[in-house]
Design a protein around this motif. Structure first.
Motif, PDB file in Angstrom:
ATOM      1  N   ARG A   1       0.705   5.187   6.433  1.00  0.00           N
ATOM      2  CA  ARG A   1       1.384   5.868   7.502  1.00  0.00           C
ATOM      3  C   ARG A   1       2.863   6.506   6.666  1.00  0.00           C
ATOM      4  O   ARG A   1       3.865   6.869   7.413  1.00  0.00           O
TER       5      ARG A   1
ATOM      6  N   THR B   1     -13.783   4.592   6.019  1.00  0.00           N
ATOM      7  CA  THR B   1     -13.363   5.081   4.328  1.00  0.00           C
ATOM      8  C   THR B   1     -14.380   5.145   3.671  1.00  0.00           C
ATOM      9  O   THR B   1     -13.992   5.205   2.458  1.00  0.00           O
TER      10      THR B   1
ATOM     11  N   HIS C   1      -4.403   4.883   0.061  1.00  0.00           N
ATOM     12  CA  HIS C   1      -3.572   3.880   0.806  1.00  0.00           C
ATOM     13  C   HIS C   1      -2.061   4.216   1.147  1.00  0.00           C
ATOM     14  O   HIS C   1      -2.014   3.792   2.252  1.00  0.00           O
TER      15      HIS C   1
ATOM     16  N   ARG D   1       0.951  -1.155  -0.005  1.00  0.00           N
ATOM     17  CA  ARG D   1       0.104   0.005  -0.015  1.00  0.00           C
ATOM     18  C   ARG D   1       0.905   1.436   0.146  1.00  0.00           C
ATOM     19  O   ARG D   1       0.247   2.350  -0.306  1.00  0.00           O
TER      20      ARG D   1
ATOM     21  N   TRP E   1      -1.390   6.805   2.435  1.00  0.00           N
ATOM     22  CA  TRP E   1      -1.672   7.635   3.826  1.00  0.00           C
ATOM     23  C   TRP E   1      -2.154   6.572   4.791  1.00  0.00           C
ATOM     24  O   TRP E   1      -1.476   6.758   5.943  1.00  0.00           O
ATOM     25  N   LEU E   2      -2.827   5.762   4.419  1.00  0.00           N
ATOM     26  CA  LEU E   2      -3.353   4.590   5.521  1.00  0.00           C
ATOM     27  C   LEU E   2      -2.184   3.843   5.949  1.00  0.00           C
ATOM     28  O   LEU E   2      -1.763   3.467   6.937  1.00  0.00           O
TER      29      LEU E   2
ATOM     30  N   ALA F   1      -9.151   7.156   9.169  1.00  0.00           N
ATOM     31  CA  ALA F   1      -8.473   6.037   8.879  1.00  0.00           C
ATOM     32  C   ALA F   1      -9.467   4.869   9.471  1.00  0.00           C
ATOM     33  O   ALA F   1      -9.330   3.561   8.732  1.00  0.00           O
ATOM     34  N   ASP F   2     -10.536   5.036  10.271  1.00  0.00           N
ATOM     35  CA  ASP F   2     -11.596   4.153  10.501  1.00  0.00           C
ATOM     36  C   ASP F   2     -12.523   4.081   9.856  1.00  0.00           C
ATOM     37  O   ASP F   2     -13.458   3.095   9.835  1.00  0.00           O
TER      38      ASP F   2
END
Length: 268
Positions: free
Chosen positions: A178, A206, A173, A148, A175-176, A203-204
């Protein structure tokens, strides 16, 4: 320098091609990413006549087909044959409708070691690259699932080492994963085909939101691309297909186009 704007048909699942083209033309988008799935009007199972009709429909309206977004998973465990057959079918479809790119997923899963997933992807993408070159179509590996981040994708693409295999930067993705936008861009820049933009609440959660209404660093991403003189495509992937309660995309296309235009002007 001016980036081109597109949207994905993932946001308008099952919509007839004539209506897709009309939406793009009405709202000032330069192109469309076609989701290539059997439930959609355009997929590898359609025949030569239908492919020609699709190409003519877009050409007649002056709208480009950016990519054929397929579901081949090049890092998945198992035999190479079925995966390569999927990729080649997508390449044929893209060639026939006049799209410069196809999208593939990593799909490495959790049941194999990362090194094995990487090796699968490198081997299969390398094998498909020659056919892609013959057709004049480029295979783009999306930053997604098992790979990702930009670093994940670049690890595979660097090992493939073929210009007919590149990257599709999905900003959600990375960003998710990190990864900061500058880190993503630096990793993907040598391979970058185009960029998928979107917005989400967190993030929780989408669930897709109108562009600019969520937490994704779209301004920073566009600014980085602009500062580096990148003049490719921004494609809005609004994942309505997976979120039935999300607002309909057609009514958001105009405001979304204006939001992207503001970002581009601010970055100019």
């Amino acid at each position: 320098m001016r980036m081109k704007l597109a949207f994905s048909t993932l946001g308008v699942p099952g919509l007839p091609i004539q209506d897709v083209v009309r939406l793009a033309a009405t709202h000032g988008y330069h192109g469309v990413e076609l989701r290539a799935h059997p439930e959609e009007p355009v997929h590898p199972g359609i025949g030569a006549a239908q492919r020609a009709e699709v190409a003519d429909e877009f050409r007649g309206a002056g709208i480009e087909i950016l990519a054929v977004a397929g579901y081949a998973r090049v890092a998945a465990p198992g035999d190479d044959g079925p995966v390569l057959a999927q990729v080649r079918a997508l390449l044929d479809l893209a060639h026939d409708v006049g799209a410069p790119y196809i999208r593939v997923f990593p799909g490495g899963g959790t049941e194999q070691r990362p090194e094995a997933a990487d090796a699968n992807a490198v081997r299969r993408l390398g094998a498909a690259a020659e056919y892609a070159a013959e057709l004049g179509v480029r295979i783009l590996l999306e930053t997604h699932d098992s790979h990702r981040t930009g670093a994940d994708a670049a690890r595979v693409l660097g090992a493939v080492g073929d210009r007919h295999v590149g990257a599709l930067w999905d900003v959600m993705h990375t960003w998710l994963g990190r990864e900061q936008p500058q880190e993503s861009y630096t990793a993907l820049a040598p391979y970058l085909g185009y960029v998928q933009v979107k917005d989400i609440a967190s993030a929780d959660d989408t669930t897709p939101l109108p562009l600019g209404a969520g937490v994704l660093p779209l301004t920073e991403c566009v600014d980085i691309l602009s500062r580096h003189g990148w003049d490719g495509w921004l494609c809005w992937e609004y994942e309505k297909r997976w979120y039935e309660r999300a607002a309909p995309l057609p009514e958001l296309l105009g405001p979304g186009r204006r939001h992207l235009a503001r970002l581009l002007n601010e970055s100019a």
